[in-house]
Write a protein that holds these residues in place. Structure first.
Motif, short mmCIF file in Angstrom:
data_model
loop_
_atom_site.label_atom_id
_atom_site.label_comp_id
_atom_site.label_asym_id
_atom_site.label_seq_id
_atom_site.Cartn_x
_atom_site.Cartn_y
_atom_site.Cartn_z
N LEU A 1 0.66 -1.43 -0.06
CA LEU A 1 -0.03 -0.11 -0.06
C LEU A 1 0.77 1.29 0.07
N HIS A 2 0.45 2.40 -0.43
CA HIS A 2 1.19 3.55 -0.59
C HIS A 2 0.14 4.82 -0.58
N SER A 3 0.92 5.95 -0.26
CA SER A 3 0.08 7.16 0.18
C SER A 3 -0.39 7.75 -1.40
N GLY A 4 -1.70 8.65 -1.00
CA GLY A 4 -2.33 9.27 -2.03
C GLY A 4 -3.07 8.32 -3.02
N PRO A 5 -3.49 9.12 -4.09
CA PRO A 5 -4.28 8.44 -5.06
C PRO A 5 -3.29 7.50 -5.90
N SER B 1 -1.12 -0.27 -4.34
CA SER B 1 -2.74 -0.19 -4.24
C SER B 1 -2.68 1.26 -3.16
N PRO B 2 -3.27 2.10 -3.27
CA PRO B 2 -3.19 3.18 -2.37
C PRO B 2 -3.96 2.71 -0.94
N CYS B 3 -3.17 3.21 0.24
CA CYS B 3 -3.60 3.00 1.66
C CYS B 3 -5.33 3.26 1.79
N HIS B 4 -5.76 4.39 1.08
CA HIS B 4 -7.04 4.68 1.39
C HIS B 4 -8.04 3.87 0.69
N HIS B 5 -7.64 2.81 -0.05
CA HIS B 5 -8.41 1.94 -0.70
C HIS B 5 -8.69 0.80 0.21
N HIS B 6 -8.35 0.83 1.29
CA HIS B 6 -8.10 -0.18 2.54
C HIS B 6 -8.29 0.24 3.75
N ALA C 1 5.60 8.60 2.07
CA ALA C 1 5.63 7.56 1.00
C ALA C 1 4.25 6.65 1.46
N GLY C 2 4.11 6.47 2.67
CA GLY C 2 2.84 5.70 3.21
C GLY C 2 2.83 4.14 2.98
N VAL C 3 4.12 3.98 2.70
CA VAL C 3 4.16 2.18 2.20
C VAL C 3 3.94 1.36 3.32
N ILE C 4 3.04 0.50 3.34
CA ILE C 4 2.57 -0.48 4.28
C ILE C 4 2.56 -1.83 3.37
N SER C 5 3.44 -2.84 4.10
CA SER C 5 3.63 -4.18 3.64
C SER C 5 2.89 -5.16 4.54
N PRO C 6 2.61 -6.17 4.16
CA PRO C 6 1.70 -7.24 5.02
C PRO C 6 2.32 -7.46 6.30
N SER C 7 3.63 -7.34 6.55
CA SER C 7 4.19 -8.05 7.68
C SER C 7 4.29 -6.78 8.76
N MET C 8 4.10 -5.67 8.43
CA MET C 8 4.10 -4.40 9.01
C MET C 8 3.18 -4.31 10.32
#
Length: 463
Positions: A95-99, A142-147, A154-161
């Motif tokens: 997941l990432h930030s923004g649109p 995929s954008p963070c906001h979609h989830h 940068a907003g990056v979220i990965s599954p293990s975080m």
């Protein structure tokens, strides 16, 4: 005609200041009223605005949306891995930030963060292999906001975080955010070296389990009171979180003191004044998601930036993004850096302004002007000016400098265009290259084009 100018005149002018300057030769008292055409002077859009303003459908929808936002009660319920709770977060997905944005179009910091997260997850052995993997389409973005999630910069979220899980106890919706890494070389600014990955592993394997255990003992933690206290102690809960982080430590420390690893967890949080930021963001996302999906509503429920484009969502348009190029930030730079080094506006943290704190609450945080530039009066004026484009004031988020009146909240697309006032955002400035990190802080605005596009959507839906 000449007799008119022999009399004492009081004159009011509207618009261009030079009109009033010329009249001062003849008039004893001249008052110039600031005014600009609505919709940034586009006549067709101005006509749409005139037809929509005070539309009964929109007014009723906005009352509902604002009420749902104000009534939401965000509570921190647990801390766990992202894959356990974030919907549709399976396989090799980040997941990432923004649109939405493709990897090849991302800014430097976001590309660096994406590659760092791929190595962190073990999907690639090094950054070069990670680049090849994502370019080949083997990693979904995929954008963070979609989830129902948010991430700073940068907003990056990965599954293990590990993520904060914040639940609205009124409507039951949840929101998520990763944990704040601190300052310096961090993933959210695109750094992806061994130091960064080691810190992320520590947060996953040691910090998060200890905090999760403490939360199980304590029970859910209400976030609204922490934001409220922070605003009355000098925070605005975007760029300044010192007091709110301190309040969180105060709640956690009696329990952490009796848990193995608790002292190490406390040292990590205490070393990072921004630790509360991600929790504040998740709470704002949770409250605003409660207001989403109200047909015909012109209330903004998300503002987010991916470092290339700025996007807004409005309650009445569901998951639709209205985008425009991200603006650059006007502010103060750290020694050795300047405008040429800066990346355009980046991150999901504008969710705080969307909720009425951050830049909207700068009157609560005069100390922040030392960081973003300007004066204490500027901070006060910014909070007052945002009242002109919002639907109400938040009774829980009170500003001492304004006699404890609530922050302006519920950004209204129609008021933004009618008043010709753009939402203000105070934010950090990221270096355009991955890994260098934060190089300053300042003030920016949401681009006008986003609101014009939202207006056109509403017109097609309502009229």
């Amino acid at each position: 005609m000449n007799d008119i100018f022999k009399k004492k005149l009081s004159t009011v002018t509207l618009g261009v200041k030079s009109f009033s300057d010329n009249l001062r030769t003849f008039s004893d008292e001249v008052v110039n009223l600031e005014w600009q055409p609505p919709c940034f002077a586009d006549p067709e859009d101005a006509m749409l605005l005139a037809r929509l303003f005070n539309n009964e459908k929109i007014v009723k929808a906005n009352e509902i949306a604002l009420g749902k936002y104000l009534n939401a009660q965000p509570v921190l319920t647990k801390i766990c891995s992202a894959r356990e709770v974030i919907p549709d977060f399976k396989g090799r997905k980040l997941l990432h930030s923004g649109p939405p944005i493709a990897y090849e179009n991302m800014c430097g910091p976001m590309q660096g963060a994406v590659c760092g997260a791929i190595v962190y997850e073990g999907w690639a052995d090094d950054i070069e292999s990670a680049q090849n993997l994502v370019r080949s389409g083997q990693v979904e973005l995929s954008p963070c906001h979609h989830h129902h999630a948010v991430g700073p910069m940068a907003g990056v979220i990965s599954p293990s975080m590990p993520v904060f899980v914040v639940k609205n106890t009124v409507d039951g919706n949840e929101a998520y955010s990763n944990l704040n890494e601190g300052l310096g070389k961090v993933l959210r600014f695109g750094a992806n070296g061994d130091e960064v990955l080691s810190r992320l592993k520590f947060m996953q394997e040691k910090l998060a389990p200890v905090l999760a255990k403490a939360l199980e003992i304590l029970g859910p933690i209400e976030i609204k009171p922490l934001i409220s206290q922070g605003l009355q102690m000098g925070d605005e809960c975007h760029n300044r979180n010192s007091a709110s982080t301190g309040q969180l430590i105060k709640i956690l420390s009696p329990v952490l003191a009796g848990i193995d690893g608790g002292a190490e967890a406390l040292r990590f949080i205490a070393s990072n004044d921004h630790f509360f930021l991600n929790l504040s963001m998740a709470a704002c996302k949770c409250m605003l998601d409660a207001a989403s999906g109200v047909k015909y509503s012109s209330m903004v429920v998300a503002m987010a930036r991916n470092g290339v484009n700025f996007g807004i969502r409005i309650s009445g348009a569901g998951d639709t993004w209205f985008e425009a190029p991200s603006l650059f930030i006007k502010g103060l730079y750290f020694p050795g850096y300047g405008d040429k080094d800066a990346n355009p506006d980046l991150g999901d943290s504008a969710i705080t302004e969307t909720a009425g704190i951050g830049g909207f609450a700068m009157a609560a945080s005069p100390a922040i002007v030392k960081f973003v530039g300007g004066s204490s009066q500027d901070a006060l004026n910014n909070s007052l000016r945002m009242r002109e484009i919002t639907l109400g004031r938040h009774p829980s988020f009170c500003l001492p400098a304004l006699d404890f009146d609530g922050t302006a909240c519920g950004i209204d697309v129609l008021k933004v265009l009618d008043r010709h006032i753009l939402p203000i955002i105070n934010t950090g400035i990221a270096h355009r290259q991955a890994g260098i990190g934060q190089i300053g802080a300042g003030i920016t605005n949401a681009p006008e084009e986003c609101f014009v596009k939202a207006l056109r959507f509403l017109a097609a839906d309502v009229l």
